[in-house]
Motif scaffolding. Sequence first.
Motif, mmCIF file in Angstrom:
data_model
loop_
_atom_site.group_PDB
_atom_site.id
_atom_site.type_symbol
_atom_site.label_atom_id
_atom_site.label_comp_id
_atom_site.label_asym_id
_atom_site.label_seq_id
_atom_site.Cartn_x
_atom_site.Cartn_y
_atom_site.Cartn_z
ATOM 1 N N ALA A 59 1.032 -1.084 0.094
ATOM 2 C CA ALA A 59 0.424 0.082 0.173
ATOM 3 C C ALA A 59 0.797 1.383 0.029
ATOM 4 C CB ALA A 59 -0.986 0.052 1.273
ATOM 5 N N HIS A 60 1.978 1.566 0.342
ATOM 6 C CA HIS A 60 3.209 2.322 -0.185
ATOM 7 C C HIS A 60 4.688 2.300 -0.175
ATOM 8 C CE1 HIS A 60 3.914 6.436 1.969
ATOM 9 N NE2 HIS A 60 5.258 5.736 1.261
ATOM 10 N N ASN A 61 4.627 2.136 -1.671
ATOM 11 C CA ASN A 61 6.336 1.430 -1.519
ATOM 12 C C ASN A 61 6.659 2.971 -3.068
ATOM 13 O OD1 ASN A 61 6.852 -0.292 -4.614
ATOM 14 N ND2 ASN A 61 4.855 0.684 -4.776
ATOM 15 N N HIS A 62 7.594 2.421 -3.227
ATOM 16 C CA HIS A 62 9.019 3.618 -4.118
ATOM 17 C C HIS A 62 9.302 2.367 -5.605
ATOM 18 C CE1 HIS A 62 7.709 7.249 -1.529
ATOM 19 N NE2 HIS A 62 8.140 5.953 -0.358
ATOM 20 N N MET A 63 8.841 2.379 -6.553
ATOM 21 C CA MET A 63 8.974 1.057 -6.948
ATOM 22 C C MET A 63 9.547 1.504 -7.999
ATOM 23 S SD MET A 63 6.474 -1.219 -9.304
ATOM 24 C CE MET A 63 5.701 -0.291 -10.257
ATOM 25 N N ALA A 64 9.225 3.035 -8.514
ATOM 26 C CA ALA A 64 10.838 3.497 -9.293
ATOM 27 C C ALA A 64 11.968 4.095 -8.914
ATOM 28 C CB ALA A 64 10.197 5.342 -10.045
ATOM 29 N N TRP A 65 12.287 5.021 -7.578
ATOM 30 C CA TRP A 65 12.954 4.599 -6.784
ATOM 31 C C TRP A 65 13.540 2.997 -6.411
ATOM 32 C CZ3 TRP A 65 12.828 6.825 -0.813
ATOM 33 C CH2 TRP A 65 13.509 6.705 0.097
ATOM 34 N N PHE A 66 12.805 2.027 -6.328
ATOM 35 C CA PHE A 66 13.817 1.408 -5.956
ATOM 36 C C PHE A 66 14.359 0.492 -7.109
ATOM 37 C CE2 PHE A 66 13.324 -3.471 -6.325
ATOM 38 C CZ PHE A 66 14.525 -3.739 -5.019
ATOM 39 N N GLY A 67 14.247 0.173 -8.052
ATOM 40 C CA GLY A 67 14.233 0.255 -9.001
ATOM 41 C C GLY A 67 15.753 1.051 -9.886
ATOM 42 N N MET A 68 15.536 2.169 -10.093
ATOM 43 C CA MET A 68 16.898 2.720 -10.513
ATOM 44 C C MET A 68 17.479 2.468 -9.546
ATOM 45 S SD MET A 68 14.807 5.915 -12.016
ATOM 46 C CE MET A 68 14.010 6.896 -11.036
ATOM 47 N N ALA A 69 17.146 2.643 -8.121
ATOM 48 C CA ALA A 69 19.022 2.662 -5.923
ATOM 49 C C ALA A 69 19.473 0.811 -7.139
ATOM 50 C CB ALA A 69 17.531 2.382 -5.467
ATOM 51 N N LEU A 70 18.759 0.321 -7.555
ATOM 52 C CA LEU A 70 19.208 -1.714 -7.837
ATOM 53 C C LEU A 70 21.041 -0.518 -8.904
ATOM 54 C CD1 LEU A 70 16.580 -3.156 -9.394
ATOM 55 C CD2 LEU A 70 17.629 -3.241 -6.815
ATOM 56 N N ASP A 71 20.802 0.577 -9.115
ATOM 57 C CA ASP A 71 22.472 1.088 -10.122
ATOM 58 C C ASP A 71 23.501 1.796 -9.058
ATOM 59 O OD1 ASP A 71 22.107 -0.065 -12.061
ATOM 60 O OD2 ASP A 71 21.095 1.300 -12.910
ATOM 61 N N ASP A 72 22.734 1.722 -7.763
ATOM 62 C CA ASP A 72 23.450 3.006 -6.892
ATOM 63 C C ASP A 72 24.088 1.681 -5.895
ATOM 64 O OD1 ASP A 72 21.864 4.739 -7.728
ATOM 65 O OD2 ASP A 72 20.600 4.949 -5.520
ATOM 66 N N VAL A 73 25.015 2.493 -5.142
ATOM 67 C CA VAL A 73 26.171 1.720 -4.286
ATOM 68 C C VAL A 73 25.293 1.911 -3.135
ATOM 69 C CG1 VAL A 73 28.553 2.581 -3.274
ATOM 70 C CG2 VAL A 73 28.256 3.546 -5.280
ATOM 71 N N ALA A 74 25.364 0.472 -3.068
ATOM 72 C CA ALA A 74 24.906 0.216 -1.777
ATOM 73 C C ALA A 74 25.640 0.403 -0.354
ATOM 74 C CB ALA A 74 24.016 -1.556 -2.332
ATOM 75 N N LEU A 75 24.550 0.804 0.325
ATOM 76 C CA LEU A 75 24.863 0.894 1.809
ATOM 77 C C LEU A 75 24.301 0.174 2.369
ATOM 78 C CD1 LEU A 75 25.755 4.466 0.826
ATOM 79 C CD2 LEU A 75 27.627 2.837 0.722
ATOM 80 N N SER A 76 23.825 0.028 2.767
ATOM 81 C CA SER A 76 22.115 -0.748 3.779
ATOM 82 C C SER A 76 23.227 -1.786 4.897
ATOM 83 C CB SER A 76 21.553 -0.834 3.458
ATOM 84 O OG SER A 76 21.884 -2.689 2.451
ATOM 85 N N GLU A 77 24.803 -1.637 4.129
ATOM 86 C CA GLU A 77 24.855 -3.726 4.772
ATOM 87 C C GLU A 77 26.367 -2.533 5.140
ATOM 88 O OE1 GLU A 77 23.703 -6.441 5.677
ATOM 89 O OE2 GLU A 77 21.955 -5.312 4.328
#
Length: 542
Positions: A59-77
């Motif tokens: 009911a609340h997500n950011h699909m475009a942001w998520f899909g494009m962020a797959l190319d970003d440097v991943a920092l969550s870990e």
Amino acid sequence: MRVDTVYENARFLTGTKESVALAALNGRIVALGHDAAALSAKRRVDLGGSVVVPGFHDAHNHMAWFGMALDDVALSECRGVDEVYDAVARRAAETPPGGWIIGSGYDQNKLVGGHPTRQGLDRAAPGHLVRLKHTSGHMTVVNSAVLERLDLRNVPVGGDVVRDEDGSPTGLLREQAQLMLRPLTYPTPVERVVRGLDRASERYLAEGITSVQEAGIGGGLVGETPAELAAYQLARERGVLRVRSTVMVAASVLHDLDAGARSEARFPAEEPSALYGLDLGMRTGFGDEWLRIGAMKLFADGSLIGRTCAMHEPFEGEPDNVGYFQVPEDEIARTIAAAHKAGWQIATHAIGDRAITVVLDAYEAALKADPRRDHRHRIEHCAVLRPEELKRLASLGLIASPQGRFVNEIGDGMRAALGPGREPWCYRLKSLLDAGCVLPASSDRPVVEGAPLLALADMVRRKTASGVVLGPDERLTPAEALRAYTYGSAYAAFAEKDLGTLEIGKLADFAVLSADPTDESTLDSIHVVATAVGGDIVYERS
Ligand SMILES: [Zn+2]
């Protein structure tokens, strides 16, 4: 009757009763149970004894942001700020000088050393433009090369540039201050957004998600481009919008419409005047079962873990910090009144308890001035909900839209920000049901992991990463959690006539699971076996 497909040899948890078979014709459910099993079909699919549930609806997500962020440097870990700098340096080594390095997903609560700084980024990538997005989306750290390109004398209202003791910027831009980056990066090319939707929705199907609501397109902090709806439309035409999408529209995109003289003659209460909205008078509900305009999305305040949301009392350990609003309080009330009067559903992001009070006041006033029976106005996140405000929310018929997974991934940071006294008010679930509210479920992805099966376990257990149970009284039963992630979310999108349960006449969207999600003992091992949208299997686990 000869149908397209009969699905059988499974337990169908339809949301109303259990069934043994499902028949689909032209994308919809036409029969269930033994009636379905007895039908002649072009195709019969044996589901091998698995368990079928209605397709999950985020009911609340950011699909475009998520899909494009797959190319970003991943920092969550990352667990230390030096790890962040190392990751930036590695990306810099493979990026042409002068180019952008975008990272996303860091959380200062999880980093030894706190927020990254401009100086650290300058050392890691001396020849590049660097921007690291906080996992909440409410703040960003940039390096000196980016900072030099910003007009720091004109910081937008509702945001701030953090400075160290000697007054020089640390690189951290909070809330609306991030809009200063817009001239450097905005708008995102439509083709990039389409590719993001393509990659994201492919992942969603693998997680049993068949429909979503995108929490803000076209403008504001989360919008990617003013032409964002065009990206959705293109993605759909190309067959790469794989989940049904209801898109909320950023409040900043709505405007007064010239609909002729504003006569004093009142429209009937149920009939909107459409004087405030999108061009052509488009509003909530426009579109079809694949792509629809949803609520107007408004931001009242900021982030709890980022300690910017508007609170009645200061954050724990910070006696001078009560957060702030993203837009002035009277503007929140005016925007809500105008959109309500024009017939929009409204979804307002409000996290701090003071923001929730202000938004409840605004909804209450709008409903009093222009009563509407089935408004389904929402409060997104609704993170710090005082007992008296919970009662008021329920009596106004509002929908709170909390994220079950937050307790797991960012719950320790939320506890630190609130202190023990306010913990019981944090991301309530059960008490909303007890108060008679319809409860949707969502991820706010990419803020946290978005797989619904992870969230179901978190809604039942409410354990933080460090193992503390946050708000034990707010735990749901597995069946309540499943209902929220299916029916509750569909209801919150005005889509329950088509989605949310498996009933005759509804769309044949479902997830095939390895075990029964209403059995708590299997919640750790359960997985998605297959996903169907419109009666066709569109994902199968290999
Ligand atoms: Zn969001």
